[in-house]
Design a protein around this motif. Structure first.
Motif, PDB file in Angstrom:
ATOM      1  N   GLU A 130       0.848  -1.254   0.058  1.00  0.00           N
ATOM      2  CA  GLU A 130      -0.138  -0.042  -0.044  1.00  0.00           C
ATOM      3  C   GLU A 130       0.964   1.358   0.063  1.00  0.00           C
ATOM      4  O   GLU A 130       2.031   1.060   0.188  1.00  0.00           O
ATOM      5  CB  GLU A 130      -1.006   0.117   1.208  1.00  0.00           C
ATOM      6  CG  GLU A 130      -0.287   0.328   2.532  1.00  0.00           C
ATOM      7  CD  GLU A 130      -1.288   0.398   3.590  1.00  0.00           C
ATOM      8  OE1 GLU A 130      -2.319  -0.123   3.809  1.00  0.00           O
ATOM      9  OE2 GLU A 130      -0.753   1.001   4.780  1.00  0.00           O
ATOM     10  N   ALA A 131       0.230   2.372  -0.354  1.00  0.00           N
ATOM     11  CA  ALA A 131       1.169   3.724  -0.439  1.00  0.00           C
ATOM     12  C   ALA A 131      -0.138   4.768   0.029  1.00  0.00           C
ATOM     13  O   ALA A 131      -0.958   4.936  -0.307  1.00  0.00           O
ATOM     14  CB  ALA A 131       1.599   3.879  -1.659  1.00  0.00           C
ATOM     15  N   GLU A 132       0.664   5.742   0.640  1.00  0.00           N
ATOM     16  CA  GLU A 132      -0.095   6.652   0.985  1.00  0.00           C
ATOM     17  C   GLU A 132       0.427   7.850   0.385  1.00  0.00           C
ATOM     18  O   GLU A 132       1.621   8.385   0.613  1.00  0.00           O
ATOM     19  CB  GLU A 132      -0.105   7.017   2.554  1.00  0.00           C
ATOM     20  CG  GLU A 132      -0.856   8.118   3.081  1.00  0.00           C
ATOM     21  CD  GLU A 132      -1.216   7.981   4.604  1.00  0.00           C
ATOM     22  OE1 GLU A 132      -0.378   7.335   5.216  1.00  0.00           O
ATOM     23  OE2 GLU A 132      -1.983   8.591   5.157  1.00  0.00           O
ATOM     24  N   PHE A 133      -0.603   8.777  -0.138  1.00  0.00           N
ATOM     25  CA  PHE A 133      -0.429  10.126  -0.772  1.00  0.00           C
ATOM     26  C   PHE A 133      -0.488  11.070   0.322  1.00  0.00           C
ATOM     27  O   PHE A 133      -1.540  11.331   0.743  1.00  0.00           O
ATOM     28  CB  PHE A 133      -1.127  10.320  -1.868  1.00  0.00           C
ATOM     29  CG  PHE A 133      -1.214  11.739  -2.478  1.00  0.00           C
ATOM     30  CD1 PHE A 133      -2.259  12.416  -2.669  1.00  0.00           C
ATOM     31  CD2 PHE A 133      -0.036  12.420  -2.766  1.00  0.00           C
ATOM     32  CE1 PHE A 133      -2.158  13.897  -2.982  1.00  0.00           C
ATOM     33  CE2 PHE A 133       0.282  13.660  -3.567  1.00  0.00           C
ATOM     34  CZ  PHE A 133      -0.918  14.510  -3.649  1.00  0.00           C
ATOM     35  N   LYS A 134       0.565  12.124   0.520  1.00  0.00           N
ATOM     36  CA  LYS A 134       0.721  13.141   1.557  1.00  0.00           C
ATOM     37  C   LYS A 134       1.067  14.396   0.674  1.00  0.00           C
ATOM     38  O   LYS A 134       2.272  14.736   0.693  1.00  0.00           O
ATOM     39  CB  LYS A 134       1.457  12.804   2.607  1.00  0.00           C
ATOM     40  CG  LYS A 134       0.944  11.757   3.622  1.00  0.00           C
ATOM     41  CD  LYS A 134       1.944  11.314   4.844  1.00  0.00           C
ATOM     42  CE  LYS A 134       1.343  10.541   5.779  1.00  0.00           C
ATOM     43  NZ  LYS A 134       2.217  10.166   6.827  1.00  0.00           N
TER      44      LYS A 134
END
Lengths: 115, 111
Positions: free
Chosen positions: A64-68
């Motif tokens: 998974e990856a999180e865009f900040k």
């Protein structure tokens, strides 16, 4: 011009441990963001992508990856690494009309998994 | 399965001897790309086709050319390979405004 920074050239983790690979981008508008994985001697396989919407993106193989936006980051995570995850990981940013323009890749992070 | 195919997977050529690498796709994507990837480096775009519209990157050497006779096929021609052209060559395809999908690559060795 857009750019991508992967600050970790090489990471070693133990099998079963959690993983986070860092990616920072520079782009004026909302970017299209990608993570690809490359095993030795192979092409690039798409793990996941972010175009818009939910900032936490699920991909294949348990990644998974999180865009900040505030941090200009798109870090890749996996809660429990398997030996088969050993590979090179590339973060990439594309412009809005990504089908017409090339991706800009980071320099890659090589992941080694210890038994 | 729809996919991107590159042939051959490994190519050995002699210094200065022309070589052609091929890429085909069953995805019916209108955009096709050629990247060069040297050892332990990120892929570097050489050029791409948007349908029949050819787009060359500014720093791509004249030694590299490409042909796209139809939607499915795209070729990379290296007219006079030098030792510095030894690399992995990656083909990718994309539908407009969509994700790029990569082939397995062709590793070129120049003797």
């Amino acid at each position: 011009a857009q750019s991508v920074t992967q600050p970790d050239i090489h990471i070693t983790v133990s099998e079963g441990a959690s993983l986070e690979l860092r990616c920072n981008y520079s782009y004026g508008a909302t970017p299209y963001l990608f993570w690809y994985v490359q095993s030795p001697g192979q092409g690039l396989q798409l793990l996941l992508k972010y175009f818009s919407g939910d900032t936490l993106v699920q991909g294949i193989k348990g990644f998974e990856a999180e865009f900040k936006r505030s941090q200009s980051s798109f870090n890749l995570r996996k809660p429990s690494v398997h030996w088969s995850d050993a590979a090179e990981y590339f973060c990439a940013v594309g412009q809005g009309d990504t089908g017409r323009r090339a991706l800009t890749f980071g320099s890659g992070t090589r992941l080694q998994v210890q038994p | 399965d729809a996919m991107v195919i590159q042939n051959p997977r490994y190519q050995v050529t002699q210094f200065g001897k022309p070589v052609t690498l091929s890429c085909s796709q069953t995805l019916n994507h209108n955009v096709m790309y050629w990247y060069q990837q040297k050892s332990s480096q990120a892929p570097k775009l050489l050029f791409h086709y948007y349908d029949k519209d050819f787009n060359n990157e500014a720093d791509t050497p004249d030694n590299f050319q490409s042909r796209r006779p139809n939607t499915s096929f795209c070729f990379l021609d290296i007219r006079s390979p030098g030792l510095g052209d030894a690399a992995m060559y990656l083909c990718a395809t994309a539908a407009k405004r969509e994700t790029q999908y990569f082939g397995p690559g062709t590793r070129l060795l120049v003797l």
